[in-house]
Design an enzyme around this catalytic site. Structure first.
Site, PDB file in Angstrom:
ATOM      1  N   ASN A  48     -18.005 -88.427  63.295  1.00  0.00           N
ATOM      2  CA  ASN A  48     -17.692 -89.117  64.543  1.00  0.00           C
ATOM      3  C   ASN A  48     -18.911 -89.192  65.452  1.00  0.00           C
ATOM      4  OD1 ASN A  48     -17.462 -86.305  64.998  1.00  0.00           O
ATOM      5  ND2 ASN A  48     -15.966 -86.547  66.628  1.00  0.00           N
ATOM      6  N   VAL A  49     -18.950 -90.258  66.237  1.00  0.00           N
ATOM      7  CA  VAL A  49     -20.053 -90.483  67.171  1.00  0.00           C
ATOM      8  C   VAL A  49     -19.441 -90.910  68.500  1.00  0.00           C
ATOM      9  CG1 VAL A  49     -22.172 -91.777  67.628  1.00  0.00           C
ATOM     10  CG2 VAL A  49     -21.549 -91.219  65.259  1.00  0.00           C
ATOM     11  N   GLU A  61     -14.181 -91.883  60.174  1.00  0.00           N
ATOM     12  CA  GLU A  61     -13.792 -92.829  59.127  1.00  0.00           C
ATOM     13  C   GLU A  61     -14.561 -94.150  59.245  1.00  0.00           C
ATOM     14  OE1 GLU A  61     -11.874 -91.073  61.115  1.00  0.00           O
ATOM     15  OE2 GLU A  61      -9.989 -90.490  60.182  1.00  0.00           O
TER      16      GLU A  61
HETATM   17  N1  THU Z   1     -11.625 -88.719  65.555  1.00  0.00           N
HETATM   18  C1  THU Z   1     -12.079 -89.090  64.318  1.00  0.00           C
HETATM   19  O1  THU Z   1     -13.291 -89.020  64.051  1.00  0.00           O
HETATM   20  N2  THU Z   1     -11.189 -89.535  63.401  1.00  0.00           N
HETATM   21  C2  THU Z   1      -9.842 -89.603  63.612  1.00  0.00           C
HETATM   22  O2  THU Z   1      -9.122 -90.087  62.742  1.00  0.00           O
HETATM   23  C3  THU Z   1      -9.268 -89.060  64.833  1.00  0.00           C
HETATM   24  C4  THU Z   1     -10.230 -88.803  65.935  1.00  0.00           C
HETATM   25  C5  THU Z   1     -12.599 -88.289  66.568  1.00  0.00           C
HETATM   26  C6  THU Z   1     -12.836 -89.262  67.668  1.00  0.00           C
HETATM   27  C7  THU Z   1     -13.303 -88.359  68.791  1.00  0.00           C
HETATM   28  O3  THU Z   1     -14.698 -88.205  68.675  1.00  0.00           O
HETATM   29  C8  THU Z   1     -12.634 -87.030  68.518  1.00  0.00           C
HETATM   30  O4  THU Z   1     -12.124 -87.114  67.190  1.00  0.00           O
HETATM   31  C9  THU Z   1     -11.493 -86.709  69.477  1.00  0.00           C
HETATM   32  O5  THU Z   1     -10.560 -87.740  69.547  1.00  0.00           O
END
Ligand code: THU
Length: 137
Positions: A48-49, A61
């Site tokens: 995640n970024v 994803e």
């Molecule tokens: N997040 C993801 O990377 N994938 C998901 O399917 C759910 C949420 C991340 C986004 C954000 O950086 C953090 O989790 C909190 O919502």
């Protein structure tokens, strides 16, 4: 046509936990990693970024799907999403749709119990087949 590769869930979970450490999450503090197995048998990854403009945040994803296309893969077979501590996470709603495009209804997702098909998480999904033929390139 070649058979689908066997899924090594332990390897996917380890890869997802490793890449979660690269997650940029200064706002939520939740580092997320995603690892997927392609039809060709390769592992694709994403983390995640986050962004100061919160709505711009990219889920792990998103990175995984970008990696899939970078490799020129024909599609995804299996995906594992975890937090930085290795805890299993279920993809958010938007990412279920992204994964549906990349892997279709039979894409397998890792859970704490047994792996499940994506169409259990996103039943009766809207997908490429719902578009008129001229819309798909
Ligand atoms: N997040 C993801 O990377 N994938 C998901 O399917 C759910 C949420 C991340 C986004 C954000 O950086 C953090 O989790 C909190 O919502």
């Amino acid at each position: 046509m070649s058979a689908e590769p066997t899924v090594d869930w332990t390897a996917l979970r380890t890869a997802a936990t490793d890449v979660a450490q690269r997650g940029y999450a200064p706002y939520s503090g939740l580092h997320v990693g995603a690892a997927g197995l392609t039809i060709e048998g390769d592992i694709v990854l994403g983390c995640n970024v986050e962004n100061a403009s919160f709505g711009m945040t990219l889920c792990a994803e998103c990175g995984l799907v970008s990696d899939l296309h970078r490799r020129g893969s024909e599609g995804l077979v299996a995906v594992c999403v975890v937090a930085g501590n290795g805890e299993v996470l279920m993809p958010c709603g938007r990412c279920r749709q992204l994964l549906f495009e990349a892997g279709g209804p039979t894409l397998m997702l890792y859970t704490d119990e047994s792996p499940i098909r994506l169409d259990e998480l996103l039943p009766r999904a809207f997908g490429p087949r719902d578009l008129p033929p001229e819309a798909s390139a």
